[in-house]
Enzyme design. Structure first.
Site, mmCIF file in Angstrom:
data_model
loop_
_atom_site.group_PDB
_atom_site.id
_atom_site.type_symbol
_atom_site.label_atom_id
_atom_site.label_comp_id
_atom_site.label_asym_id
_atom_site.label_seq_id
_atom_site.Cartn_x
_atom_site.Cartn_y
_atom_site.Cartn_z
ATOM 1 C CE1 TYR A 142 -40.589 62.262 -11.408
ATOM 2 C CE2 TYR A 142 -41.547 64.356 -10.711
ATOM 3 C CZ TYR A 142 -40.572 63.654 -11.393
ATOM 4 O OH TYR A 142 -39.590 64.337 -12.064
ATOM 5 C CB ILE A 164 -37.046 69.912 -18.404
ATOM 6 C CG1 ILE A 164 -36.803 70.676 -17.084
ATOM 7 C CG2 ILE A 164 -35.804 69.952 -19.300
ATOM 8 C CD1 ILE A 164 -36.453 72.146 -17.194
HETATM 9 P P1 NAP Z 1 -36.077 60.959 -19.544
HETATM 10 O O1 NAP Z 1 -35.772 61.742 -20.757
HETATM 11 O O2 NAP Z 1 -37.246 60.041 -19.514
HETATM 12 O O3 NAP Z 1 -34.753 60.158 -19.138
HETATM 13 C C1 NAP Z 1 -34.736 59.343 -17.999
HETATM 14 C C2 NAP Z 1 -33.376 58.746 -17.845
HETATM 15 O O4 NAP Z 1 -33.380 57.965 -16.638
HETATM 16 C C3 NAP Z 1 -33.000 57.810 -18.997
HETATM 17 O O5 NAP Z 1 -31.646 58.008 -19.317
HETATM 18 C C4 NAP Z 1 -33.216 56.422 -18.400
HETATM 19 O O6 NAP Z 1 -32.338 55.438 -18.926
HETATM 20 C C5 NAP Z 1 -32.855 56.675 -16.958
HETATM 21 N N1 NAP Z 1 -33.406 55.662 -16.044
HETATM 22 C C6 NAP Z 1 -34.699 55.382 -15.771
HETATM 23 N N2 NAP Z 1 -34.781 54.353 -14.906
HETATM 24 C C7 NAP Z 1 -33.503 53.972 -14.639
HETATM 25 C C8 NAP Z 1 -32.927 52.969 -13.817
HETATM 26 N N3 NAP Z 1 -33.687 52.136 -13.092
HETATM 27 N N4 NAP Z 1 -31.583 52.867 -13.779
HETATM 28 C C9 NAP Z 1 -30.790 53.698 -14.496
HETATM 29 N N5 NAP Z 1 -31.287 54.666 -15.312
HETATM 30 C C10 NAP Z 1 -32.620 54.798 -15.365
HETATM 31 O O7 NAP Z 1 -36.321 61.913 -18.287
HETATM 32 P P2 NAP Z 1 -35.729 63.364 -17.934
HETATM 33 O O8 NAP Z 1 -36.828 64.323 -18.106
HETATM 34 O O9 NAP Z 1 -34.427 63.607 -18.562
HETATM 35 O O10 NAP Z 1 -35.544 63.162 -16.352
HETATM 36 C C11 NAP Z 1 -34.278 63.133 -15.740
HETATM 37 C C12 NAP Z 1 -34.455 63.469 -14.272
HETATM 38 O O11 NAP Z 1 -35.001 64.781 -14.152
HETATM 39 C C13 NAP Z 1 -35.423 62.546 -13.544
HETATM 40 O O12 NAP Z 1 -34.971 62.303 -12.234
HETATM 41 C C14 NAP Z 1 -36.706 63.339 -13.520
HETATM 42 O O13 NAP Z 1 -37.533 62.947 -12.466
HETATM 43 C C15 NAP Z 1 -36.160 64.752 -13.351
HETATM 44 N N6 NAP Z 1 -37.071 65.818 -13.753
HETATM 45 C C16 NAP Z 1 -37.540 65.908 -15.038
HETATM 46 C C17 NAP Z 1 -38.406 66.944 -15.363
HETATM 47 C C18 NAP Z 1 -38.958 67.131 -16.762
HETATM 48 O O14 NAP Z 1 -39.878 67.958 -16.926
HETATM 49 N N7 NAP Z 1 -38.473 66.463 -17.777
HETATM 50 C C19 NAP Z 1 -38.777 67.862 -14.393
HETATM 51 C C20 NAP Z 1 -38.288 67.726 -13.114
HETATM 52 C C21 NAP Z 1 -37.429 66.712 -12.795
HETATM 53 P P3 NAP Z 1 -32.687 54.434 -20.154
HETATM 54 O O15 NAP Z 1 -33.396 55.231 -21.201
HETATM 55 O O16 NAP Z 1 -31.326 53.984 -20.562
HETATM 56 O O17 NAP Z 1 -33.515 53.320 -19.587
#
Ligand code: NAP
Length: 246
Positions: A155, A188
């Site tokens: 990651y 987050i």
């Molecule tokens: P999340 O709640 O798990 O949501 C992930 C999203 O990505 C979902 O809408 C999922 O779609 C979509 N996704 C996954 N694989 C995909 C693919 N192959 N094609 C299209 N869509 C795909 O995660 P989140 O925390 O909101 O994360 C969003 C972004 O923020 C990510 O890039 C993550 O790395 C980054 N981030 C998150 C955090 C944190 O603490 N949460 C911190 C830093 C960065 P479906 O559900 O429809 O499959």
């Protein structure tokens, strides 16, 4: 309304951070393509919510790892929300394991979702943006792409690549009127944190100077700013949204 008249694509907008970004952008007047992969119901529900508030959005299912479905998504966006002015590369997955224990397929899954996924979307949208001589790209990276995290080597590597891609593209595309920035969220509150215990989350919260875990809305606020004309002199930047954590 900061984004009135603009068209946006937000990948991975069915849940979490992407959902909040799509919602906020739509409420700021952008027409939004809400991309999902597996969570169709959630994406459709978000579109309903946006429309009930007077905004405009359409949902489209595409796996960002698959170039053909990304191409279709961009075509659907052009017809339904307009030629994309704003693209948010947000789709992502996390896999927690020791580097030495990680199966090769899992490494590939993480790299493909983040790096190949961002590449695919940009390859499909940039020709339009370059011909229009305008556009705004926002790549969602992570603090781990800046400082690295144990158990998250794949990651961290993928997110570091996205930071480098952001900076290089900003230089290449600046003369074409396209801004490229990244947001590096800290911890987050989304489904991505569900694998942690309450105790682990409490430990994380305590390590954050502002003493709270971030919300998807904290990140969405910055995305709206970056996409707005107010940020017109900002490109090649990585904005950390982490409550001071790193
Ligand atoms: P999340 O709640 O798990 O949501 C992930 C999203 O990505 C979902 O809408 C999922 O779609 C979509 N996704 C996954 N694989 C995909 C693919 N192959 N094609 C299209 N869509 C795909 O995660 P989140 O925390 O909101 O994360 C969003 C972004 O923020 C990510 O890039 C993550 O790395 C980054 N981030 C998150 C955090 C944190 O603490 N949460 C911190 C830093 C960065 P479906 O559900 O429809 O499959």
């Amino acid at each position: 309304m900061k984004l009135k008249g603009k068209a946006a694509i937000v990948t991975g907008a069915s849940r979490g951070i992407g959902r909040a970004i799509a919602y906020r952008m739509a409420l700021e007047g952008a027409k939004v393509l809400v991309n999902y992969h597996k969570s169709k119901d959630e994406a459709v529900q978000l579109v309903r919510e946006i429309r009930s508030k007077g905004g405009y959005a359409v949902a489209f299912g595409a796996d960002v790892r698959d170039r053909k479905s990304v191409r279709e998504m961009v075509e659907v966006a052009k017809v339904n929300v307009g030629r994309p002015d704003i693209v948010v590369n947000n789709a992502g997955i996390a896999r927690y394991t020791l580097f030495t224990d990680m199966p090769d397929e899992q490494w590939k899954e993480v790299m493909d979702t983040h790096v190949l996924g961002t590449y695919n979307v940009l390859k499909e949208v940039l020709p339009y943006m370059i011909s229009e001589k305008k556009g705004c790209i926002i790549n969602i990276t992570s603090i781990w792409g800046i400082c690295g995290a144990a158990m998250e080597v794949a990651y961290s590597t993928a997110k570091g690549a996205i930071i480098a891609m952001t900076k290089a593209l900003a230089k290449e595309l600046g003369p074409s009127g396209i801004r490229v920035n990244a947001i590096a969220p800290g911890i987050i509150d989304t489904d991505m944190l569900r694998s942690f215990t309450a105790q682990e989350l409490e430990k994380m919260r305590n390590a954050i100077p502002v003493k709270r875990i971030g919300t998807p809305e904290d990140v969405a606020e910055v995305a709206v700013y970056l996409a707005s004309d107010e940020a017109c002199y900002l490109t090649g930047q990585v904005i950390t949204v982490d409550g001071g954590y790193i």
